[in-house]
Design a protein around this motif. Sequence first.
Motif, PDB file in Angstrom:
ATOM      1  N   ASP A 199      -6.815 -30.681  12.400  1.00 17.52           N
ATOM      2  CA  ASP A 199      -5.409 -31.057  12.536  1.00 17.52           C
ATOM      3  C   ASP A 199      -4.625 -30.073  13.393  1.00 17.52           C
ATOM      4  N   ILE A 200      -5.215 -28.912  13.654  1.00 14.46           N
ATOM      5  CA  ILE A 200      -4.545 -27.892  14.478  1.00 14.46           C
ATOM      6  C   ILE A 200      -4.783 -28.238  15.946  1.00 14.46           C
ATOM      7  N   LEU A 228     -10.998 -24.409   0.853  1.00 10.33           N
ATOM      8  CA  LEU A 228     -12.405 -24.776   0.896  1.00 10.33           C
ATOM      9  C   LEU A 228     -12.796 -25.326   2.261  1.00 10.33           C
ATOM     10  N   ALA A 229     -14.063 -25.183   2.585  1.00 10.61           N
ATOM     11  CA  ALA A 229     -14.671 -25.733   3.811  1.00 10.61           C
ATOM     12  C   ALA A 229     -13.844 -25.369   5.046  1.00 10.61           C
ATOM     13  N   ASP A 230     -13.450 -26.388   5.838  1.00  8.73           N
ATOM     14  CA  ASP A 230     -12.748 -26.117   7.096  1.00  8.73           C
ATOM     15  C   ASP A 230     -11.237 -26.273   6.951  1.00  8.73           C
ATOM     16  N   ARG A 231     -10.722 -26.010   5.760  1.00  6.05           N
ATOM     17  CA  ARG A 231      -9.282 -26.125   5.542  1.00  6.05           C
ATOM     18  C   ARG A 231      -8.599 -24.768   5.738  1.00  6.05           C
ATOM     19  N   VAL A 232      -7.311 -24.847   6.093  1.00  8.85           N
ATOM     20  CA  VAL A 232      -6.501 -23.638   6.263  1.00  8.85           C
ATOM     21  C   VAL A 232      -5.189 -23.822   5.512  1.00  8.85           C
ATOM     22  N   LEU A 233      -4.607 -22.722   5.069  1.00  9.51           N
ATOM     23  CA  LEU A 233      -3.299 -22.716   4.434  1.00  9.51           C
ATOM     24  C   LEU A 233      -2.334 -22.121   5.448  1.00  9.51           C
ATOM     25  N   VAL A 234      -1.249 -22.853   5.751  1.00  7.06           N
ATOM     26  CA  VAL A 234      -0.290 -22.373   6.740  1.00  7.06           C
ATOM     27  C   VAL A 234       1.115 -22.388   6.168  1.00  7.06           C
ATOM     28  N   LYS A 241      -0.720 -17.921  15.048  1.00  8.15           N
ATOM     29  CA  LYS A 241       0.363 -18.896  15.077  1.00  8.15           C
ATOM     30  C   LYS A 241      -0.203 -20.147  15.746  1.00  8.15           C
ATOM     31  N   VAL A 242       0.002 -21.298  15.126  1.00 10.62           N
ATOM     32  CA  VAL A 242      -0.628 -22.525  15.589  1.00 10.62           C
ATOM     33  C   VAL A 242       0.375 -23.668  15.676  1.00 10.62           C
ATOM     34  N   LEU A 243       0.026 -24.671  16.485  1.00  8.89           N
ATOM     35  CA  LEU A 243       0.756 -25.936  16.554  1.00  8.89           C
ATOM     36  C   LEU A 243      -0.105 -26.985  15.883  1.00  8.89           C
ATOM     37  N   PHE A 244       0.519 -27.890  15.145  1.00  3.97           N
ATOM     38  CA  PHE A 244      -0.236 -28.931  14.454  1.00  3.97           C
ATOM     39  C   PHE A 244       0.486 -30.264  14.585  1.00  3.97           C
ATOM     40  N   GLY A 245      -0.240 -31.338  14.314  1.00  7.53           N
ATOM     41  CA  GLY A 245       0.317 -32.683  14.412  1.00  7.53           C
ATOM     42  C   GLY A 245       1.456 -32.906  13.430  1.00  7.53           C
ATOM     43  N   LYS A 246       2.369 -33.786  13.811  1.00  6.01           N
ATOM     44  CA  LYS A 246       3.583 -34.039  13.039  1.00  6.01           C
ATOM     45  C   LYS A 246       3.308 -34.451  11.593  1.00  6.01           C
TER      46      LYS A 246
END
Length: 97
Positions: free
Chosen positions: A91-92, A8-14, A66-71
């Motif tokens: 968060d990305i 939903l909204a500005d969320r992503v599944l990774v 492919k993305v980097l995200f916070g710990k």
Amino acid sequence: MAINIKPLADRVLVKRLDEEEEQKIGGIIIPDTAKEKPQEAEIVAVGPGKTEDGKRIELEVKVGDKVLFGKYSGTEVKIEGEEYLIMREDDILAIVG
């Protein structure tokens, strides 16, 4: 394998990308439980974007990036036996290559 989930909204599944090499320190193999989880992932699904002032703002990332995200970003979820993270686009940190 197609996943039937729509964030939903500005969320992503990774899905985290596995590190290919075992971590070794001074010839000692580090067990899986002591290894840090990778902070690189592939986007599996994206939401439609957030709404501001009645207008939809699309996400900058797309499925397959492919993305980097916070710990400590995201919420871990298990879907059909596989582990994923759901996080906000904020968060990305970066898109890789």
